[in-house]
Design an enzyme around this catalytic site. Sequence first.
Site, PDB file in Angstrom:
ATOM      1  N   HIS A  12       0.882  -1.228   0.044  1.00 37.97           N
ATOM      2  CA  HIS A  12       0.203  -0.010   0.199  1.00 37.97           C
ATOM      3  C   HIS A  12       0.876   1.242   0.114  1.00 37.97           C
ATOM      4  CE1 HIS A  12      -2.878  -2.936   2.149  1.00 37.97           C
ATOM      5  NE2 HIS A  12      -3.668  -2.321   0.844  1.00 37.97           N
ATOM      6  N   GLU A  32      -1.752  -4.278  -9.023  1.00 40.15           N
ATOM      7  CA  GLU A  32      -1.754  -5.089 -10.062  1.00 40.15           C
ATOM      8  C   GLU A  32      -1.958  -6.368  -9.464  1.00 40.15           C
ATOM      9  OE1 GLU A  32       1.303  -5.025 -13.028  1.00 40.15           O
ATOM     10  OE2 GLU A  32       0.212  -3.141 -14.118  1.00 40.15           O
ATOM     11  N   ASP A  71      -4.527  -7.154  -7.518  1.00 40.62           N
ATOM     12  CA  ASP A  71      -6.009  -7.453  -7.950  1.00 40.62           C
ATOM     13  C   ASP A  71      -6.124  -7.156  -9.419  1.00 40.62           C
ATOM     14  OD1 ASP A  71      -6.881  -8.086  -5.130  1.00 40.62           O
ATOM     15  OD2 ASP A  71      -6.145  -6.356  -4.763  1.00 40.62           O
TER      16      ASP A  71
HETATM   17  O1  PAF Z   1      -8.178  -3.691  -3.299  1.00 38.42           O
HETATM   18  C1  PAF Z   1      -8.764  -3.239  -2.049  1.00 38.42           C
HETATM   19  O2  PAF Z   1      -8.308  -3.037  -1.040  1.00 38.42           O
HETATM   20  C2  PAF Z   1     -10.438  -2.858  -2.269  1.00 38.42           C
HETATM   21  O3  PAF Z   1     -11.026  -3.682  -3.334  1.00 38.42           O
HETATM   22  C3  PAF Z   1     -10.742  -1.334  -2.621  1.00 38.42           C
HETATM   23  C4  PAF Z   1     -10.353  -1.242  -4.015  1.00 38.42           C
HETATM   24  C5  PAF Z   1     -10.137  -0.471  -1.757  1.00 38.42           C
HETATM   25  C6  PAF Z   1     -12.606  -1.317  -2.462  1.00 38.42           C
HETATM   26  O4  PAF Z   1     -12.695  -1.370  -1.403  1.00 38.42           O
END
Ligand code: PAF
Length: 288
Positions: free
Chosen positions: A37, A148, A150
């Site tokens: 993140h 990427e 997800d």
């Molecule tokens: O990838 C995530 O953490 C979630 O799917 C998101 C994009 C924050 C939506 O809740």
Amino acid sequence: MIILEHPKQVQAACQSWKTAGEIIALVPTMGCLHDGHLKLVECAKQYATKTVVSIFVNPLQFGPGEDFDNYPRAFADDAEKLKAENCDLIFAPTAESFYPSDFTTRVSVAGVSEGLEGISRPGHFDGVATVVLKLFHATLADVAVFGEKDFQQLRVVQQMVRDLNLGVRIVGHPTVREGDGLALSSRNRYLSPEEREWAQRIAELSFFTREYLSGNAGATVAELTQAVEEFLTRAPLRIDYVRMVSSADLKPAGVEDQVLQISDPRLVLAAWCGKTRLIDNFPLERNR
Ligand code: PAF
């Protein structure tokens, strides 16, 4: 760094930034932040003058029996990390402020959301698209950064942005991995030490597929899929799916197609490691 809970407060703060000519980048998250993140936040900063991170465990994207209640939450720790990254605003709505009791809208992105995770987790992408659209509106984002890892989620969001002319620039950030190659995920913390060892199979897939294709350049999709499944299940992993798709639209490749003839092929998979469901994806190339 400001921390706000209500969408209207966030919209007002972001509107005043916009009026002052600022460019806003959003990093949507469900919190419990890890280095992956933080890399997205770093990336966002390159595109904007103000960085907003949303932290919201979105109930709409969890199906019955999934881990919504147990999903790790660590707000104080997250806020500290984001402060150290010079994030400008944390948007941390409550479920009540984001979805009042009379909330009924769902955003549904057909096509790209329907295979893979869309089959295993029905309704998941409607929940993702709905929350992401609400986050875009609340933050007035010019840019939004998605990992990427997800990959299907990234494609769903890109499709939604195109279809609805949202004018938000979507940036995909390469998957951030641990030293052994395991994709960083908030769910990795569920893994016992033994399960973490099993998960190493997934981590090694990039290497495995590259080796396999350099020895079997003419391999078909069926052959490579079978080899990958055999490789994964040498550990006690339970495969949900292993598929070869085109990176552009996630359409499945024909089983008789030669992997290296597919345009921009990508291996996508989901597997249970004990009680933890892990997903990952790897672009396939002969030599990298
Ligand atoms: O990838 C995530 O953490 C979630 O799917 C998101 C994009 C924050 C939506 O809740």
